[in-house]
Write a protein that holds these residues in place. Structure first.
Motif, PDB file in Angstrom:
ATOM      1  N   GLU A 293       0.831  -1.208   0.000  1.00  0.00           N
ATOM      2  CA  GLU A 293       0.000   0.000   0.000  1.00  0.00           C
ATOM      3  C   GLU A 293       0.862   1.252   0.000  1.00  0.00           C
ATOM      4  O   GLU A 293       0.600   2.212  -0.737  1.00  0.00           O
ATOM      5  CB  GLU A 293      -0.907  -0.033   1.220  1.00  0.00           C
ATOM      6  N   ALA A 294       1.889   1.271   0.848  1.00  0.00           N
ATOM      7  CA  ALA A 294       2.764   2.440   0.930  1.00  0.00           C
ATOM      8  C   ALA A 294       3.583   2.606  -0.346  1.00  0.00           C
ATOM      9  O   ALA A 294       3.742   3.723  -0.859  1.00  0.00           O
ATOM     10  CB  ALA A 294       3.689   2.318   2.137  1.00  0.00           C
ATOM     11  N   VAL A 295       4.118   1.516  -0.867  1.00  0.00           N
ATOM     12  CA  VAL A 295       4.947   1.590  -2.070  1.00  0.00           C
ATOM     13  C   VAL A 295       4.116   2.040  -3.258  1.00  0.00           C
ATOM     14  O   VAL A 295       4.521   2.901  -4.043  1.00  0.00           O
ATOM     15  CB  VAL A 295       5.622   0.228  -2.350  1.00  0.00           C
ATOM     16  N   GLY A 296       2.930   1.484  -3.405  1.00  0.00           N
ATOM     17  CA  GLY A 296       2.028   1.914  -4.461  1.00  0.00           C
ATOM     18  C   GLY A 296       2.560   1.627  -5.855  1.00  0.00           C
ATOM     19  O   GLY A 296       3.452   0.793  -6.051  1.00  0.00           O
ATOM     20  N   ARG A 297       2.040   2.355  -6.814  1.00  0.00           N
ATOM     21  CA  ARG A 297       2.425   2.189  -8.214  1.00  0.00           C
ATOM     22  C   ARG A 297       2.547   3.547  -8.884  1.00  0.00           C
ATOM     23  O   ARG A 297       1.882   4.511  -8.492  1.00  0.00           O
ATOM     24  CB  ARG A 297       1.403   1.328  -8.961  1.00  0.00           C
ATOM     25  N   ALA A 298       3.378   3.595  -9.910  1.00  0.00           N
ATOM     26  CA  ALA A 298       3.482   4.782 -10.749  1.00  0.00           C
ATOM     27  C   ALA A 298       2.217   4.900 -11.603  1.00  0.00           C
ATOM     28  O   ALA A 298       1.423   3.963 -11.691  1.00  0.00           O
ATOM     29  CB  ALA A 298       4.728   4.681 -11.619  1.00  0.00           C
ATOM     30  N   PRO A 299       2.006   6.034 -12.253  1.00  0.00           N
ATOM     31  CA  PRO A 299       0.786   6.200 -13.066  1.00  0.00           C
ATOM     32  C   PRO A 299       0.608   5.127 -14.142  1.00  0.00           C
ATOM     33  O   PRO A 299      -0.529   4.811 -14.509  1.00  0.00           O
ATOM     34  CB  PRO A 299       0.969   7.589 -13.691  1.00  0.00           C
ATOM     35  N   ASP A 300       1.702   4.559 -14.639  1.00  0.00           N
ATOM     36  CA  ASP A 300       1.576   3.528 -15.665  1.00  0.00           C
ATOM     37  C   ASP A 300       1.399   2.130 -15.084  1.00  0.00           C
ATOM     38  O   ASP A 300       1.373   1.143 -15.817  1.00  0.00           O
ATOM     39  CB  ASP A 300       2.788   3.546 -16.605  1.00  0.00           C
ATOM     40  N   GLY A 301       1.265   2.037 -13.745  1.00  0.00           N
ATOM     41  CA  GLY A 301       1.022   0.759 -13.102  1.00  0.00           C
ATOM     42  C   GLY A 301       2.251   0.021 -12.635  1.00  0.00           C
ATOM     43  O   GLY A 301       2.138  -1.028 -11.995  1.00  0.00           O
ATOM     44  N   THR A 302       3.436   0.543 -12.921  1.00  0.00           N
ATOM     45  CA  THR A 302       4.657  -0.140 -12.500  1.00  0.00           C
ATOM     46  C   THR A 302       4.944   0.126 -11.027  1.00  0.00           C
ATOM     47  O   THR A 302       4.634   1.193 -10.490  1.00  0.00           O
ATOM     48  CB  THR A 302       5.862   0.301 -13.344  1.00  0.00           C
ATOM     49  N   VAL A 303       5.549  -0.855 -10.374  1.00  0.00           N
ATOM     50  CA  VAL A 303       5.920  -0.738  -8.964  1.00  0.00           C
ATOM     51  C   VAL A 303       7.284  -0.046  -8.877  1.00  0.00           C
ATOM     52  O   VAL A 303       8.218  -0.442  -9.578  1.00  0.00           O
ATOM     53  CB  VAL A 303       5.979  -2.125  -8.297  1.00  0.00           C
ATOM     54  N   PRO A 304       7.426   0.970  -8.031  1.00  0.00           N
ATOM     55  CA  PRO A 304       8.694   1.698  -7.949  1.00  0.00           C
ATOM     56  C   PRO A 304       9.731   0.995  -7.071  1.00  0.00           C
ATOM     57  O   PRO A 304      10.365   1.606  -6.208  1.00  0.00           O
ATOM     58  CB  PRO A 304       8.277   3.039  -7.349  1.00  0.00           C
ATOM     59  N   GLY A 305       9.879  -0.284  -7.292  1.00  0.00           N
ATOM     60  CA  GLY A 305      10.819  -1.077  -6.523  1.00  0.00           C
ATOM     61  C   GLY A 305      10.499  -2.542  -6.694  1.00  0.00           C
ATOM     62  O   GLY A 305       9.808  -2.937  -7.648  1.00  0.00           O
ATOM     63  N   VAL A 306      10.989  -3.335  -5.756  1.00  0.00           N
ATOM     64  CA  VAL A 306      10.762  -4.774  -5.796  1.00  0.00           C
ATOM     65  C   VAL A 306      10.157  -5.191  -4.461  1.00  0.00           C
ATOM     66  O   VAL A 306      10.727  -4.904  -3.399  1.00  0.00           O
ATOM     67  CB  VAL A 306      12.076  -5.542  -6.038  1.00  0.00           C
ATOM     68  N   LEU A 307       9.008  -5.848  -4.514  1.00  0.00           N
ATOM     69  CA  LEU A 307       8.373  -6.396  -3.321  1.00  0.00           C
ATOM     70  C   LEU A 307       8.650  -7.896  -3.296  1.00  0.00           C
ATOM     71  O   LEU A 307       8.215  -8.630  -4.188  1.00  0.00           O
ATOM     72  CB  LEU A 307       6.874  -6.127  -3.348  1.00  0.00           C
ATOM     73  N   VAL A 308       9.411  -8.349  -2.311  1.00  0.00           N
ATOM     74  CA  VAL A 308       9.840  -9.741  -2.268  1.00  0.00           C
ATOM     75  C   VAL A 308       8.901 -10.537  -1.378  1.00  0.00           C
ATOM     76  O   VAL A 308       8.432 -10.047  -0.343  1.00  0.00           O
ATOM     77  CB  VAL A 308      11.298  -9.868  -1.778  1.00  0.00           C
ATOM     78  N   PRO A 309       8.587 -11.773  -1.763  1.00  0.00           N
ATOM     79  CA  PRO A 309       7.674 -12.577  -0.941  1.00  0.00           C
ATOM     80  C   PRO A 309       8.286 -12.917   0.406  1.00  0.00           C
ATOM     81  O   PRO A 309       9.475 -13.230   0.509  1.00  0.00           O
ATOM     82  CB  PRO A 309       7.452 -13.831  -1.794  1.00  0.00           C
ATOM     83  N   GLU A 310       7.462 -12.853   1.439  1.00  0.00           N
ATOM     84  CA  GLU A 310       7.927 -13.098   2.799  1.00  0.00           C
ATOM     85  C   GLU A 310       8.444 -14.518   2.982  1.00  0.00           C
ATOM     86  O   GLU A 310       9.427 -14.749   3.676  1.00  0.00           O
ATOM     87  CB  GLU A 310       6.783 -12.811   3.779  1.00  0.00           C
TER      88      GLU A 310
END
Length: 369
Positions: A293-310
């Motif tokens: 939720e905090a990381v969110g997405r850029a306007p084009d839908g891309t994630v501004p980083g990498v979210l790694v599975p726990e």
């Protein structure tokens, strides 16, 4: 009539240590910021400090909170930090018929990592009692709000969201190689610094430098274990523990960083994530709780980083290796972080959300005995 007296009044009850510079936390910074921002949204703030917040409330501390609330006028609107409220649910119950009570929840107490099961159960019971007694619960993320409804059984219409804001900040210049890593978090089991050290030890052959900025005295045993791990892997000149930093010093660390890493095991939101994104710094973080939720997405839908599975033991290492080795990985993540930066909301949005909850609360009829 003065400007202050023309406003509504909220009694804001915070932990006594909320402004201790040696113990900064996202929750403390949120609390102090809303105290500053609420007047701009139409609420005069009368501040109170309470000793005895979890994890070690004493009978004398509960008595002090009881005296504080008993001294407030009938019908007063009161917003309590969850650490204070959940330390004394019985005190809240004794005043709920005449005061309008709201509890601000950052992280559900029993979700803290590394708790003894008996302590976790005690915290859970106390928190449930306090939240069911209060007239409203205010969560700092949508994830936390859902957790309060599903776990504690709160009616959804009594749970509200006021997510943290983000201050504008200058773009961090970054380096060509992306080797400067920053982990900005209090050193505790929940924040996962040992997991980060292990991942980077496996990448010792690559160029990197990691700064861990955060208080070191919250869990002495965990910190000692982290220091031992750093020494065992020979990372003392590359993995730096700075301790708690002033806001100015932390801003300098952000300015020097290429990547923000937050390897938390549990996280209701993660203000450091949006603070990094406000500077155009991509993030690598575990995909737990409110972090996506905090990381969110850029306007084009891309994630501004990498979210790694726990649940993947090597996911953090693999994400960091890809970042460090491949400019083709870094470029789009930086572009997405720059685009996400323009979408972040400020603290005025937070204060308006809180003010709306308090306004509704102030209009509710008081409970009868």
């Amino acid at each position: 009539m003065t400007a202050a007296s023309a406003l509504h009044t909220v009694h804001l009850v915070l932990p006594a240590t909320v402004d201790d510079p040696a113990a900064p936390s996202g929750g403390n910074r949120y609390d102090l910021r809303i105290a500053r921002e609420l007047p701009g949204a139409g609420w005069h703030v009368t501040g109170h400090r309470a000793t005895g917040a979890w994890p070690r409330p004493a009978p004398a501390d509960r008595a002090g909170l009881a005296r504080l609330l008993a001294a407030l006028p009938d019908g007063a609107t009161v917003l309590l930090d969850g650490l204070v409220a959940c330390a004394a649910p019985g005190v809240l119950a004794a005043q709920a018929h005449r005061l309008r009570l709201a509890v601000l929840v950052h992280l559900p107490l029993a979700d803290e990592t590394g708790l003894d099961p008996a302590v976790a159960a005690q915290l859970d019971t106390a928190e449930r009692g306090a939240l069911h007694t209060a007239h409203a619960a205010i969560a700092t993320s949508a994830w936390t709000a859902r957790r309060l409804v599903t776990h504690h059984g709160l009616p959804p219409d009594r749970v509200h969201i006021a997510a943290p804001g983000t201050d504008p900040a200058p773009l961090a210049p970054g380096t060509d190689g992306g080797h400067r890593l920053l982990c900005a978090a209090t050193v505790t089991p929940r924040k996962g610094q040992r997991r980060l050290a292990e991942a980077l030890a496996a990448l010792a052959g690559l160029p990197w430098e990691c700064v861990c900025a955060g208080a070191l005295d919250r869990d002495a045993q965990y910190t000692a274990g982290l220091r031992a791990l750093i020494a065992r892997h020979g990372l003392g000149d590359r993995f730096h523990l700075t301790g708690a930093l002033t806001p100015e010093a932390l801003a300098a660390r952000y300015a020097a960083a290429d990547l923000l890493v937050l390897p938390s095991y549990a996280e209701p939101y993660g203000m450091v994530l949006t603070e990094a994104l406000a500077r155009g710094i991509p993030v690598v973080a575990t995909a737990v709780d409110g972090i996506p939720e905090a990381v969110g997405r850029a306007p084009d839908g891309t994630v501004p980083g990498v979210l790694v599975p726990e649940g993947s033991p090597h996911a953090l290492r693999d994400a960091l290796e890809a970042w460090l080795r491949d400019p083709g990985v870094r470029r789009p993540l930086r572009a997405a972080a720059h685009a996400r930066r323009a979408m972040l909301t400020g603290w005025e949005t937070t204060s308006r959300a809180l003010a709306g909850v308090l306004e509704t609360l102030s209009r509710q009829p008081r409970r009868t005995m």
